[in-house]
Scaffold this motif. Structure first.
Motif, short mmCIF file in Angstrom:
data_model
loop_
_atom_site.label_atom_id
_atom_site.label_comp_id
_atom_site.label_asym_id
_atom_site.label_seq_id
_atom_site.Cartn_x
_atom_site.Cartn_y
_atom_site.Cartn_z
N ALA A 210 109.95 120.65 -19.62
CA ALA A 210 111.23 120.56 -20.34
C ALA A 210 111.00 120.50 -21.84
O ALA A 210 111.69 121.18 -22.62
CB ALA A 210 112.00 119.33 -19.86
N LEU A 211 110.02 119.73 -22.27
CA LEU A 211 109.77 119.56 -23.70
C LEU A 211 109.12 120.81 -24.30
O LEU A 211 109.26 121.08 -25.50
CB LEU A 211 108.88 118.34 -23.95
N GLY A 212 108.45 121.59 -23.45
CA GLY A 212 107.81 122.82 -23.92
C GLY A 212 108.84 123.82 -24.43
O GLY A 212 108.58 124.56 -25.38
N SER A 213 110.04 123.84 -23.81
CA SER A 213 111.05 124.78 -24.30
C SER A 213 112.01 124.13 -25.29
O SER A 213 112.68 124.81 -26.04
CB SER A 213 111.81 125.40 -23.12
N ASP A 214 112.11 122.80 -25.26
CA ASP A 214 113.02 122.11 -26.19
C ASP A 214 112.41 120.75 -26.52
O ASP A 214 112.56 119.80 -25.76
CB ASP A 214 114.40 121.95 -25.51
N PHE A 215 111.72 120.67 -27.67
CA PHE A 215 111.03 119.42 -28.01
C PHE A 215 112.02 118.45 -28.65
O PHE A 215 112.03 118.22 -29.86
CB PHE A 215 109.84 119.69 -28.94
N SER A 216 112.88 117.89 -27.79
CA SER A 216 113.83 116.88 -28.28
C SER A 216 114.01 115.84 -27.20
O SER A 216 113.79 116.11 -26.01
CB SER A 216 115.18 117.53 -28.59
N ALA A 217 114.39 114.61 -27.62
CA ALA A 217 114.55 113.52 -26.65
C ALA A 217 115.56 113.91 -25.57
O ALA A 217 115.39 113.57 -24.40
CB ALA A 217 114.99 112.25 -27.37
N GLY A 218 116.57 114.68 -25.95
CA GLY A 218 117.61 115.09 -25.00
C GLY A 218 117.05 115.94 -23.87
O GLY A 218 117.61 115.96 -22.76
N ALA A 219 115.96 116.65 -24.12
CA ALA A 219 115.39 117.52 -23.08
C ALA A 219 114.93 116.73 -21.86
O ALA A 219 114.80 117.27 -20.76
CB ALA A 219 114.22 118.31 -23.67
N VAL A 220 114.68 115.43 -22.05
CA VAL A 220 114.19 114.60 -20.95
C VAL A 220 115.36 114.00 -20.14
O VAL A 220 115.17 113.48 -19.04
CB VAL A 220 113.26 113.48 -21.50
N ASP A 221 116.58 114.10 -20.70
CA ASP A 221 117.76 113.57 -20.00
C ASP A 221 117.83 114.11 -18.58
O ASP A 221 117.63 115.29 -18.35
CB ASP A 221 119.05 113.99 -20.73
N GLY A 222 118.11 113.26 -17.64
CA GLY A 222 118.28 113.71 -16.26
C GLY A 222 116.97 113.79 -15.49
O GLY A 222 116.97 113.87 -14.26
N ARG B 1 111.52 108.00 -26.64
CA ARG B 1 111.20 107.37 -27.92
C ARG B 1 110.01 108.06 -28.58
O ARG B 1 109.97 108.23 -29.80
CB ARG B 1 110.88 105.88 -27.71
N ALA B 2 109.03 108.42 -27.76
CA ALA B 2 107.82 109.06 -28.33
C ALA B 2 108.18 110.43 -28.91
O ALA B 2 107.70 110.79 -29.99
CB ALA B 2 106.74 109.20 -27.26
N VAL B 3 109.03 111.18 -28.20
CA VAL B 3 109.42 112.50 -28.71
C VAL B 3 110.19 112.34 -30.02
O VAL B 3 109.92 113.03 -31.02
CB VAL B 3 110.27 113.26 -27.67
N ALA B 4 111.12 111.38 -30.03
CA ALA B 4 111.92 111.16 -31.24
C ALA B 4 111.02 110.76 -32.41
O ALA B 4 111.19 111.23 -33.54
CB ALA B 4 112.98 110.10 -30.98
N ALA B 5 110.03 109.89 -32.14
CA ALA B 5 109.16 109.42 -33.22
C ALA B 5 108.18 110.50 -33.67
O ALA B 5 107.80 110.56 -34.84
CB ALA B 5 108.39 108.18 -32.77
#
Ligand code: FAD
Ligand code: FES
Ligand code: FES
Lengths: 161, 263
Positions: B216-228, B257-261
């Motif tokens: 998920a983070l590979g295509s969208d590196f944002s905290a929201g990508a982990v939602d769900g 938190r790690a992605v956001a930071a």
């Protein structure tokens, strides 16, 4: 048994130790420097902190044999040459940074290590640095205050004594 | 403690020779091993200290641009000397235990021990590091083999750890304040060719990669990508500090938190 030699508080010190002899035991039992306290003996409480080659270490979690040739400094060397208290020690007294005093040698040695690297730490930096030093009496507040004061900072905004 | 002899070799070759003696064991910073010996959970006849081996200490940048950390390098030195090259790793090292533990504890000891709640295994797995020993190089993906278990053979020592340097990385540790280890810790690293997410403190099998989050983070590196996305708490550590379900929940929170930071 093997002979181990090191410099403790500026003086040459040596003695026969077993492999398993801890630095804390060597200091307390062989050299009779009982200022270094052993609170937990499990590397949790920090009462045994001394400096080895200038760095804070827990003497209960280092072998005496590993300190061969090292410069070790204990609480016994913290007072000034004339026997008066050092700035950090005096600040602990002035700001009530101790009650029973059991944790105090480790607290003072940790404080000295902190101030060497960071001469004017913030309150947060002091609290973080003391993470491995446990005090069952004071609630830490006055210890933090004492270290702030020892670093020459204004402590009037830090409330209770 | 049962008694033992202590040897202080000054080269890797001498250390390896010393470790070939019967019941010999390596001694890194002793921050785990000495408490273990006090509990009489181990009874080596010889401890071979790795602390006098200059070639196993320090941080450098290798020819391939990777960060190399000597196997006997203390956490305090990594915190200071890796900061300019790999801030996420230096940050992680600066929050291991407390200052006195960081002055003695070493990266080699931490990886060899593979405590299920330790911080360094997450950094090594999360950045795809290579663990170099006196005998071979082992990819982090093959090195960790379950709680307190690694690919190391008897007498084999970690001489160096090589970290590819990510574009962005961060480690988030949910502190277990009594032990000062991670209740759950997540290391996230973003590379040109993908994202790696490694989780410590949670699984009964020790550190692991959370591959769904990596995709998920590979295509969208944002905290929201982990939602769900969720991990199952079934095989997670359950103790008085937190249930498996609680730890599973923390995995998601710490990853975000790690992605956001990391930014
Ligand atoms: C109060 C406290 C808090 C801590 N908090 C944390 C924390 O928050 N996060 C965390 O990750 N860790 C934490 N630790 C553990 C600490 O990081 C240890 O330093 C580490 O786990 C072990 O490293 P060491 O160098 O002390 O190894 P040692 O204790 O000397 O050895 C551990 C094991 O590794 C082997 N070994 C040592 N070096 C090597 C090598 N180079 N190659 C192969 N085998 C080797 C030894 O034979 C032994 O089996 C904490 C420890 C304490 C005491
Ligand atoms: S006596 Fe050494 S840490 Fe408590
Ligand atoms: S003053 Fe009593 S433990 Fe700190």
């Amino acid at each position: 048994m093997a002979q181990v030699s090191m410099t403790v508080n500026g003086k040459a010190a040596s003695g026969d130790v077993e492999g398993r002899t801890l630095l804390s035991s060597f200091l307390r039992d062989t050299l009779e420097l009982t200022g270094t306290h052993v609170g937990c003996d499990t590397s949790q409480c920090g009462a045994c902190v001394v400096h080895v080659n200038g760095e804070a270490v827990k003497a209960c979690t280092m072998l005496a044999a590993e300190a061969a040739g090292a410069e070790v400094t204990t609480i016994e060397a913290m007072a000034n040459a004339d026997g008066s208290l050092s700035t950090i020690q005096q600040a602990f007294q002035d700001h009530h940074g101790l009650q029973c005093g059991f944790c105090t040698p480790g607290m003072v040695m940790s404080a000295a290590a902190l101030l060497k690297d960071n001469p004017t730490p913030t309150e947060t930096e002091i609290r973080e640095y003391l993470e491995g030093n446990i005090c069952r009496c004071t609630g830490y507040h006055n210890i933090v205050k004492a270290i702030m004061a020892a670093s020459g900072q204004d402590v009037s905004s830090i409330a209770a004594e | 403690m049962y008694d033992f002899d202590v040897e202080m070799p000054t080269s890797v070759a001498e250390a390896v020779a010393a470790l070939s003696q019967e019941d010999a064991q390596a001694l890194g910073g002793g921050q785990t091993l000495i408490p273990t010996l006090k509990q009489r959970l181990a009874s080596p006849s010889v401890l071979v200290s790795l602390n006098g081996i200059a070639e196993m200490k320090g941080v450098c940048i290798g020819e391939d641009g990777q960060l190399c950390v000597g196997g006997a390098t203390s956490h305090a030195v990594v915190a200071k000397d890796a900061a300019a090259h790999f801030a996420g790793l230096a940050e992680l090292a600066s929050h291991i235990g407390d200052p006195a533990v960081r002055n003695r504890g070493t990266i080699g000891g931490s990886l060899a021990n593979n405590d299920p709640s330790a911080c360094y295994p997450a950094a090594a797995l999360g950045s795809g590091a290579t663990i170099v020993t006196n005998a071979r190089s082992i990819a982090a993906d093959d090195f960790f083999q379950g709680m307190f278990t690694t690919a190391l053979d008897e007498g084999e020592i970690i001489t160096e750890v090589r970290f590819p340097i990510p574009q962005a990385a961060n480690y988030q540790k949910f502190l277990q304040p009594a032990s000062r280890f991670a209740l759950v810790g997540v290391f996230v690293a973003k590379f040109a060719d993908g994202v790696r997410v490694a989780v410590t403190g949670a699984s009964n099998d020790g550190v692991f990669r959370w591959t769904e989050a990596e995709t998920a983070l590979g295509s969208d590196f944002s905290a929201g990508a982990v939602d769900g996305l969720t991990v199952s708490g079934d095989d997670m550590i359950s103790d008085l500090h937190g249930t498996g379900a609680y730890r599973a929940h923390l995995v998601g929170v710490m990853t975000k938190r790690a992605v956001a930071a990391a930014g």
